[in-house]
Design a protein around this motif. Structure first.
Motif, mmCIF file in Angstrom:
data_model
loop_
_atom_site.group_PDB
_atom_site.id
_atom_site.type_symbol
_atom_site.label_atom_id
_atom_site.label_comp_id
_atom_site.label_asym_id
_atom_site.label_seq_id
_atom_site.Cartn_x
_atom_site.Cartn_y
_atom_site.Cartn_z
ATOM 1 N N PRO A 160 0.822 -1.216 0.000
ATOM 2 C CA PRO A 160 0.000 0.000 0.000
ATOM 3 C C PRO A 160 0.853 1.260 0.000
ATOM 4 O O PRO A 160 1.959 1.276 0.552
ATOM 5 C CB PRO A 160 -0.810 -0.137 1.300
ATOM 6 N N HIS A 161 0.348 2.290 -0.629
ATOM 7 C CA HIS A 161 1.092 3.538 -0.778
ATOM 8 C C HIS A 161 1.611 4.034 0.572
ATOM 9 O O HIS A 161 0.882 4.110 1.564
ATOM 10 C CB HIS A 161 0.195 4.611 -1.401
ATOM 11 N N GLY A 162 2.900 4.345 0.602
ATOM 12 C CA GLY A 162 3.499 4.925 1.789
ATOM 13 C C GLY A 162 3.941 3.921 2.843
ATOM 14 O O GLY A 162 4.346 4.318 3.939
ATOM 15 N N THR A 163 3.885 2.613 2.525
ATOM 16 C CA THR A 163 4.219 1.615 3.547
ATOM 17 C C THR A 163 5.487 0.821 3.221
ATOM 18 O O THR A 163 5.734 -0.213 3.847
ATOM 19 C CB THR A 163 3.049 0.626 3.745
ATOM 20 N N HIS A 164 6.290 1.278 2.284
ATOM 21 C CA HIS A 164 7.490 0.524 1.904
ATOM 22 C C HIS A 164 8.399 0.264 3.103
ATOM 23 O O HIS A 164 8.845 -0.871 3.339
ATOM 24 C CB HIS A 164 8.278 1.277 0.820
ATOM 25 N N ILE A 165 8.687 1.289 3.872
ATOM 26 C CA ILE A 165 9.570 1.140 5.021
ATOM 27 C C ILE A 165 8.922 0.260 6.087
ATOM 28 O O ILE A 165 9.588 -0.575 6.725
ATOM 29 C CB ILE A 165 9.942 2.508 5.627
ATOM 30 N N LEU A 166 7.618 0.396 6.269
ATOM 31 C CA LEU A 166 6.917 -0.442 7.228
ATOM 32 C C LEU A 166 7.019 -1.913 6.842
ATOM 33 O O LEU A 166 7.195 -2.783 7.701
ATOM 34 C CB LEU A 166 5.445 -0.016 7.336
ATOM 35 N N MET A 167 6.917 -2.203 5.554
ATOM 36 C CA MET A 167 7.012 -3.588 5.091
ATOM 37 C C MET A 167 8.400 -4.158 5.378
ATOM 38 O O MET A 167 8.540 -5.289 5.842
ATOM 39 C CB MET A 167 6.714 -3.676 3.589
ATOM 40 N N GLU A 168 9.426 -3.396 5.085
ATOM 41 C CA GLU A 168 10.790 -3.854 5.337
ATOM 42 C C GLU A 168 11.023 -4.046 6.841
ATOM 43 O O GLU A 168 11.637 -5.032 7.263
ATOM 44 C CB GLU A 168 11.794 -2.852 4.774
ATOM 45 N N THR A 169 10.523 -3.108 7.632
ATOM 46 C CA THR A 169 10.688 -3.192 9.080
ATOM 47 C C THR A 169 9.928 -4.383 9.638
ATOM 48 O O THR A 169 10.420 -5.092 10.532
ATOM 49 C CB THR A 169 10.205 -1.896 9.749
ATOM 50 N N PHE A 170 8.738 -4.629 9.110
ATOM 51 C CA PHE A 170 7.951 -5.761 9.572
ATOM 52 C C PHE A 170 8.687 -7.076 9.326
ATOM 53 O O PHE A 170 8.745 -7.944 10.208
ATOM 54 C CB PHE A 170 6.588 -5.795 8.874
ATOM 55 N N GLU A 171 9.259 -7.228 8.138
ATOM 56 C CA GLU A 171 9.949 -8.486 7.848
ATOM 57 C C GLU A 171 11.146 -8.676 8.772
ATOM 58 O O GLU A 171 11.389 -9.783 9.274
ATOM 59 C CB GLU A 171 10.394 -8.541 6.390
ATOM 60 N N THR A 172 11.895 -7.606 9.010
ATOM 61 C CA THR A 172 13.032 -7.703 9.931
ATOM 62 C C THR A 172 12.574 -8.099 11.325
ATOM 63 O O THR A 172 13.172 -8.963 11.984
ATOM 64 C CB THR A 172 13.780 -6.367 9.987
#
Length: 252
Positions: free
Chosen positions: A98-110
């Motif tokens: 979803p728009h604006g969540t790129h960093i959140l996605m990476e952080t979630f996986e970590t």
């Protein structure tokens, strides 16, 4: 549209998808309804093969899979998260991130890896060796000993430590299960399906390939059976059938 080419790693189990990172891309491509073909690359040959096709190295300068080659655009993309972003940018229908969540996605996986995988990685590596084709066993052992800074394979997960790792693995899953319970929906973002859910179940595809039947049943029963439901829900959302218990029972 010409099929996108996906590079993945085989194993000795018949008709079994196991590698978690390429599984993320399989889910992504299927979710978007994009046709793709698989080129199998043995574990021992991944670095040379990816260099040979001109793929870029990923974190730490390592050559890994997944890699996709898109004949429709000429693009070659390495790393599952970068591939998801590329697919959203190039084929924007049904966005994965979803728009604006790129960093959140990476952080979630970590955070997911640190919570669930890190305490048990050595045990899971030992189990993964069991499904490697003979030609790749030596390379797999060498790479994992280097990764975990061990000198002997027998020291990776001796019996006592293996039990502790298994307990820590299930404890970590309980923590992540709690995150889902607090999301307000069946996905980690509530009612919004995203790449984060694909990340989680792609690791489940790996576990279901390497764990024995009793261990798989234990995992799927955790948190009131929520892990089995999550895998089924993502497969339904993506029109896939990856990592199902039914498939693995058939192989036993």
């Amino acid at each position: 549209m010409q099929p996108i080419i996906l590079y993945d790693i085989p194993c000795k189990l018949p008709k079994t998808i196991w590698a978690p990172n390429p599984s993320k891309t399989r889910f992504c491509l299927s979710y978007k309804g994009l046709p793709y073909e698989v080129v199998w690359v043995e574990f021992y040959d991944v670095a040379a093969a990816m260099k040979g096709i001109g793929a870029s190295p990923t974190a730490g300068g390592r050559y890994t899979v997944p890699v996709i080659k898109d004949p429709n655009t000429g693009a070659m993309v390495s790393d599952s998260h970068a591939i998801a972003k590329y697919l959203d940018r190039t084929y924007p229908d049904k966005p994965l991130i979803p728009h604006g969540t790129h960093i959140l996605m990476e952080t979630f996986e970590t955070l997911f890896i640190n919570t669930v995988m890190t305490p048990s990685f050595k045990l899971l590596a030992v189990r993964t060796l069991e499904i490697q084709n003979d030609v790749s066993r030596g390379s797999f052992i060498e790479s994992r000993l280097k990764m975990f800074r061990e000198t002997q394979w027998e020291d990776m997960a001796p019996e006592g430590k293996a039990q502790q790792m298994w307990a820590a693995f299930k404890k970590g899953l309980g923590v992540v299960g709690g995150w889902y319970q607090k999301s307000g929906g069946k996905w980690i973002m509530g009612d919004t399906f995203s790449f984060a859910d694909i990340v989680v179940v792609s690791w489940m595809v790996w576990w279901n390939a390497i764990l024995n039947e009793q261990e798989r049943l234990e995992v799927h029963a955790l948190n009131g059976g929520s892990w089995a439901r999550l895998l089924a829900d993502v497969n339904a959302e993506c029109n896939t059938d990856l990592g199902s218990l039914r498939k693995h029972r058939h192989l036993l």
